[in-house]
Scaffold this active site. Structure first.
Site, mmCIF file in Angstrom:
data_model
loop_
_atom_site.group_PDB
_atom_site.id
_atom_site.type_symbol
_atom_site.label_atom_id
_atom_site.label_comp_id
_atom_site.label_asym_id
_atom_site.label_seq_id
_atom_site.Cartn_x
_atom_site.Cartn_y
_atom_site.Cartn_z
ATOM 1 N N ARG A 112 -47.510 0.962 -3.307
ATOM 2 C CA ARG A 112 -48.837 0.403 -3.523
ATOM 3 C C ARG A 112 -49.972 1.408 -3.355
ATOM 4 O O ARG A 112 -49.881 2.330 -2.538
ATOM 5 C CB ARG A 112 -49.073 -0.755 -2.537
ATOM 6 C CG ARG A 112 -48.191 -1.940 -2.852
ATOM 7 C CD ARG A 112 -48.220 -3.009 -1.782
ATOM 8 N NE ARG A 112 -47.387 -4.149 -2.199
ATOM 9 C CZ ARG A 112 -46.053 -4.171 -2.085
ATOM 10 N NH1 ARG A 112 -45.394 -3.153 -1.568
ATOM 11 N NH2 ARG A 112 -45.374 -5.223 -2.512
ATOM 12 N N HIS A 137 -46.217 0.036 -8.135
ATOM 13 C CA HIS A 137 -45.170 0.613 -8.982
ATOM 14 C C HIS A 137 -45.628 1.033 -10.387
ATOM 15 O O HIS A 137 -44.942 0.774 -11.382
ATOM 16 C CB HIS A 137 -44.004 -0.374 -9.105
ATOM 17 C CG HIS A 137 -43.226 -0.563 -7.832
ATOM 18 N ND1 HIS A 137 -43.201 0.345 -6.818
ATOM 19 C CD2 HIS A 137 -42.424 -1.600 -7.414
ATOM 20 C CE1 HIS A 137 -42.419 -0.087 -5.837
ATOM 21 N NE2 HIS A 137 -41.950 -1.268 -6.155
ATOM 22 N N HIS A 208 -35.536 2.338 -8.177
ATOM 23 C CA HIS A 208 -35.621 1.033 -7.517
ATOM 24 C C HIS A 208 -34.307 0.259 -7.617
ATOM 25 O O HIS A 208 -34.306 -0.934 -7.926
ATOM 26 C CB HIS A 208 -36.785 0.245 -8.127
ATOM 27 C CG HIS A 208 -37.394 -0.759 -7.206
ATOM 28 N ND1 HIS A 208 -36.687 -1.819 -6.682
ATOM 29 C CD2 HIS A 208 -38.643 -0.851 -6.711
ATOM 30 C CE1 HIS A 208 -37.497 -2.527 -5.917
ATOM 31 N NE2 HIS A 208 -38.684 -1.964 -5.913
ATOM 32 N N ASP A 280 -39.973 -4.718 4.410
ATOM 33 C CA ASP A 280 -40.561 -4.159 3.185
ATOM 34 C C ASP A 280 -41.500 -3.055 3.649
ATOM 35 O O ASP A 280 -42.714 -3.148 3.488
ATOM 36 C CB ASP A 280 -41.305 -5.277 2.419
ATOM 37 C CG ASP A 280 -41.587 -4.896 0.977
ATOM 38 O OD1 ASP A 280 -41.326 -3.730 0.614
ATOM 39 O OD2 ASP A 280 -42.071 -5.761 0.217
ATOM 40 N N GLU A 346 -35.866 3.077 -1.277
ATOM 41 C CA GLU A 346 -36.633 3.836 -2.268
ATOM 42 C C GLU A 346 -37.202 5.082 -1.599
ATOM 43 O O GLU A 346 -38.093 4.984 -0.769
ATOM 44 C CB GLU A 346 -37.770 2.971 -2.806
ATOM 45 C CG GLU A 346 -37.318 1.648 -3.390
ATOM 46 C CD GLU A 346 -38.400 0.566 -3.299
ATOM 47 O OE1 GLU A 346 -39.519 0.799 -3.782
ATOM 48 O OE2 GLU A 346 -38.118 -0.502 -2.738
#
Ligand code: GLA
Length: 381
Positions: A112, A137, A208, A280, A346
């Protein structure tokens, strides 16, 4: 009539039981994809499906649509092949089903950027807000939705290239990107990224892939054991933008320095777990060197005995536990990809680095080559 309904109820009970059983056991069949289901012209370019295979018969299917890894078939402890990544059986499902970035190459900026804004040399840039209130992304037509030029070099390597025009998705500079996927004989997928620009820009490339080491669509990953080589992570606000602090993982739900089941504290009441709706978050990798290839994370499941080691040259890794997956999602072989049934690791620079100047810079200038590599290595234990 009564007998018929009893028979029907019995039938349903057996069917449901079977379905549940499928959810919680391993899914040990190799995926055989039809190349034809991927061959289509998209935006005037040819999309295709490529396969890499090595001497151990491990196979990796990749499409040049979004540079996506579609299927990774690895041997488990009994030698049976298991498809360990989420994806779709046919290209059209990447358009008509929910965008989860399955297996995709992400750019220009993985993760982000706050409010989709950043400044370079006094000039303001505004990106699309596709994950309100932020940019995520690379935007709606980011690299995951572009058709890459593909060149299969040999049975174990595929080269993908893409030229992103100046101001595409709001980013300055014509960016020439080259990604080499290589399947080695030690069951590793090596991803080597290179890029150059003709104007100063920001860049954070990643892949991803969603993994489930018991097989895609086989149920939760909360039993997988995870180790992340990180003493610190970057706590986020409720919109998943880092606060700028590098916080100690010690004593928190984010301490994966010793192998721990993903599910152990995934439902803890900590503010960070609430902000991420689970895991996350970006972890600050412990590094011996600035940018050599080092071990970042390991995941293992005793069900199949499959182990995944992630090596990278990047300073960070986003551990995402599949919090936005839901059972309405039908993946390969019509298996449901439910809540928390896959994880992503990632490798990356930190989220929002263009606005957070204490984080390692993501700027690329003309004359310099962006170069980074990540390895996903599979073995059994
Ligand atoms: C990233 C993000 C998550 C989510 C997934 C895709 O990993 O950090 O919040 O958006 O991509 O669903």
């Amino acid at each position: 009539m009564k007998r018929l309904s009893t028979v029907l109820m019995l039938f349903f009970a057996i069917a449901c039981n079977n379905a549940n059983h499928k959810e919680n056991s391993k899914n040990d069949s190799v995926t055989l994809l039809s190349r034809g289901a991927y061959q289509q012209d998209v935006m005037g370019k040819k999309v295709d499906l490529f396969v890499l295979s090595n001497k151990n018969k491990m196979t990796v299917y990749i499409t040049n649509y979004g540079g996506r890894i579609v299927s990774v078939n690895v041997p488990d402890k009994s030698g049976t092949f298991v498809d360990v990544v989420l994806g779709y059986d046919s290209l059209k499902h990447y358009f008509d089903r929910k965008e989860n970035y399955f297996g995709a190459l992400i750019g220009r900026y993985g993760n982000r950027i706050a409010k989709g804004k950043f400044e370079l040399d006094g000039k303001q840039y505004q990106l699309a807000i596709n994950n309100a209130p932020n940019a995520l992304h690379g935007g709606p037509t980011g690299f995951h939705n572009q058709v890459w030029d593909a060149k299969q070099i040999d049975s174990q390597s595929l080269e993908l290239s893409y030229v992103s025009r100046d101001m595409e998705e709001g980013y300055p500079g014509t960016l020439t990107v080259n990604v080499l996927y290589r399947l080695t004989d030690d069951n590793s997928i090596e991803i080597s990224y290179k890029a150059t620009t003709d104007k100063k820009t920001v860049l954070n490339l990643t892949n991803h892939s969603y993994f489930n080491l018991n097989g895609a669509g086989s149920g939760t990953i909360n039993d997988h054991l995870l180790t992340i080589n990180a003493d610190k992570f970057t706590p986020v606000d409720s919109t998943l933008i880092p606060t700028g602090i590098l916080a100690d993982v010690a004593g928190t739900s984010f301490d994966f320095r010793k192998s721990k089941a993903i599910g152990d504290s995934v439902n803890s009441s900590s503010e960070q777990i609430k902000n991420g709706k689970g895991y996350d978050h970006n972890f600050v990798l412990n590094r011996k060197t600035a940018s050599d290839m080092e071990l970042a994370a390991t995941v293992y499941t005793s069900v199949t005995g499959i182990k995944l080691d992630v090596f990278t040259q990047e300073p960070g890794i986003q551990f995402y536990g599949g919090n936005f997956l839901d059972s309405s999602l039908l993946g390969k072989k019509d298996l449901h990809y439910s809540y928390r049934t896959a994880f992503c690791l990632e490798t990356q620079h930190f989220p929002n680095a263009p606005n957070q100047h204490s984080f390692a810079s993501t700027e690329l200038v003309p004359g310099k080559t962006y170069q980074t590599k990540t390895i996903y290595k599979f073995s059994v234990q």
